[in-house]
Enzyme design. Structure first.
Site, mmCIF file in Angstrom:
data_model
loop_
_atom_site.group_PDB
_atom_site.id
_atom_site.type_symbol
_atom_site.label_atom_id
_atom_site.label_comp_id
_atom_site.label_asym_id
_atom_site.label_seq_id
_atom_site.Cartn_x
_atom_site.Cartn_y
_atom_site.Cartn_z
ATOM 1 N N ASP A 64 0.820 -1.043 -0.034
ATOM 2 C CA ASP A 64 -0.011 0.065 -0.184
ATOM 3 C C ASP A 64 0.953 1.116 -0.214
ATOM 4 O O ASP A 64 2.142 1.050 0.362
ATOM 5 C CB ASP A 64 -0.957 -0.002 1.416
ATOM 6 C CG ASP A 64 -1.809 1.099 1.271
ATOM 7 O OD1 ASP A 64 -2.358 1.622 0.383
ATOM 8 O OD2 ASP A 64 -2.002 1.845 2.490
ATOM 9 N N SER A 65 0.252 2.355 -0.207
ATOM 10 C CA SER A 65 1.149 3.651 0.007
ATOM 11 C C SER A 65 1.475 3.946 1.417
ATOM 12 O O SER A 65 2.606 4.667 1.541
ATOM 13 C CB SER A 65 0.116 4.773 -0.523
ATOM 14 O OG SER A 65 -0.933 4.912 0.303
ATOM 15 N N CYS A 120 -4.355 -1.753 -1.939
ATOM 16 C CA CYS A 120 -4.776 -0.248 -2.262
ATOM 17 C C CYS A 120 -5.595 -0.162 -3.233
ATOM 18 O O CYS A 120 -5.404 -0.415 -4.280
ATOM 19 C CB CYS A 120 -3.236 0.338 -2.777
ATOM 20 S SG CYS A 120 -3.414 1.942 -3.144
ATOM 21 N N GLU A 125 -2.416 8.672 8.303
ATOM 22 C CA GLU A 125 -0.839 8.627 8.433
ATOM 23 C C GLU A 125 -0.223 9.349 9.515
ATOM 24 O O GLU A 125 0.715 8.919 10.020
ATOM 25 C CB GLU A 125 -0.291 8.987 6.923
ATOM 26 C CG GLU A 125 -0.524 8.030 5.822
ATOM 27 C CD GLU A 125 0.184 6.742 5.714
ATOM 28 O OE1 GLU A 125 1.403 6.776 6.290
ATOM 29 O OE2 GLU A 125 -0.419 5.659 5.518
ATOM 30 N N CYS A 140 -11.160 2.725 0.376
ATOM 31 C CA CYS A 140 -9.703 3.174 0.428
ATOM 32 C C CYS A 140 -9.406 2.340 1.764
ATOM 33 O O CYS A 140 -10.083 2.401 2.695
ATOM 34 C CB CYS A 140 -9.389 4.716 0.643
ATOM 35 S SG CYS A 140 -7.677 5.037 1.301
ATOM 36 N N THR A 141 -8.201 1.761 1.672
ATOM 37 C CA THR A 141 -8.027 0.874 2.774
ATOM 38 C C THR A 141 -7.469 1.342 4.028
ATOM 39 O O THR A 141 -7.329 1.108 4.953
ATOM 40 C CB THR A 141 -6.732 -0.367 2.514
ATOM 41 O OG1 THR A 141 -5.631 0.443 1.778
ATOM 42 C CG2 THR A 141 -7.320 -1.343 1.231
ATOM 43 N N HIS A 142 -7.383 2.768 3.820
ATOM 44 C CA HIS A 142 -6.742 3.677 5.034
ATOM 45 C C HIS A 142 -8.331 3.555 5.927
ATOM 46 O O HIS A 142 -7.967 3.841 7.243
ATOM 47 C CB HIS A 142 -6.435 4.880 4.689
ATOM 48 C CG HIS A 142 -4.824 4.920 4.152
ATOM 49 N ND1 HIS A 142 -4.382 4.558 3.021
ATOM 50 C CD2 HIS A 142 -3.971 5.430 5.197
ATOM 51 C CE1 HIS A 142 -3.051 4.838 3.140
ATOM 52 N NE2 HIS A 142 -2.654 5.350 4.164
HETATM 53 N N1 DGL Z 1 -4.967 2.871 0.944
HETATM 54 C C1 DGL Z 1 -4.700 3.614 -0.310
HETATM 55 C C2 DGL Z 1 -6.041 3.329 -1.098
HETATM 56 O O1 DGL Z 1 -6.604 2.339 -0.722
HETATM 57 C C3 DGL Z 1 -4.538 5.098 -0.069
HETATM 58 C C4 DGL Z 1 -4.320 5.834 -1.121
HETATM 59 C C5 DGL Z 1 -3.282 7.087 -1.035
HETATM 60 O O2 DGL Z 1 -2.130 6.912 -0.851
HETATM 61 O O3 DGL Z 1 -3.846 8.111 -1.347
HETATM 62 O O4 DGL Z 1 -6.423 3.846 -1.898
#
Ligand code: DGL
Length: 251
Positions: free
Chosen positions: A6-7, A69, A145, A177-179
């Protein structure tokens, strides 16, 4: 071994759900924290970052990959898959399948700018005759984050983003979004419990657990490309005893 990327810390929500179902899973996790967020970048750049992430995981022993992600998974993933011989899974389809199963006809989706602009959820759900309300919520990832989950300012932000969602009269909300599952309680309270909430993280963990063998001996490795101190705090709080530290790497 399953390689997950992921990012940043967002993919930990998928990992946590995977561990809940498969406690002994072996995995290697990469958070590209030096370049987070991905969601405001161009598709070309996100594509390049995703290649770097996958190449790193393969070099370090991954034999199958999960793009934890939505931003990368909405490129769409097919464009990445063709460059690799090993299986690469994403997070979109499982969330769509879960939404189709529970909605009464209208689904709201929140995600990064890139995910929402791709209309991947809308297009897939429309094919099932489901109406879709889309909204980008780009400020949520930087807050998460930063570890700012239990702050009044975060509730204010979530309330602003959720107002049009509630007004849309959707009955189901996809956290695209996984966040975002890290803000599950904030989102639930801002929507007054009026919508069924689907996390692409939980949906993906259930889907993958049925699709591939995820047993192992509990071998776990975490890597991040920057901000390891912050990653450590969030990882330890979120994954408790399954978190064994994180190593900083450059890709
Ligand atoms: N967790 C990422 C997603 O599901 C985050 C994206 C981001 O870095 O903007 O899209």
């Amino acid at each position: 071994m399953l390689g997950i990327f992921d990012s940043g810390v967002g993919g930990l929500t998928v990992l946590k759900a995977l561990i809940r179902i498969n406690p002994d899973i072996d995995f290697i996790y990469l958070g590209d924290t030096a370049r987070v967020p991905y969601g405001n970048k161009s598709k070309k750049t996100i594509f390049r970052y995703a290649h770097d992430d996958i190449d790193f995981l393969i070099r370090n022993g991954a034999t199958q990959i999960l793009s934890a992600c939505n931003t990368v998974s909405s490129l769409p993933l097919e464009n990445l898959k063709s460059s690799y011989k090993i299986p690469i899974y994403g997070v979109i389809e499982p969330a769509v399948t879960a939404a189709v199963r529970i909605t009464k006809g209208k689904v709201a989706v929140i995600g990064t700018k890139s995910t929402i602009d791709s209309h991947i959820y809308k297009n897939k759900l429309n094919r099932h005759g489901i109406e879709v309300f889309e909204q980008a919520t780009p400020l949520l990832v930087p807050f998460i984050e930063e570890g700012w989950v239990n702050k009044a300012i975060t509730d204010d932000l979530v309330n602003i983003y959720m107002k049009p969602i509630v007004e849309s009269n959707a009955d189901t909300l996809i956290l695209g979004c996984t966040h975002y599952p890290m803000l599950y309680e904030n989102i639930k309270s801002a929507t007054g419990g009026k919508l069924r909430i689907i996390s692409s993280a939980d949906a993906t963990a259930e889907f993958l657990s049925k699709k591939i063998a995820l047993n192992g001996s509990g071998n776990t490795k975490f890597f991040a490309t920057d901000s390891v101190e912050s990653f450590k705090k969030i990882g330890a709080a979120f994954l408790a005893n399954r978190f064994n530290g994180v190593k900083e790497v450059s890709l």
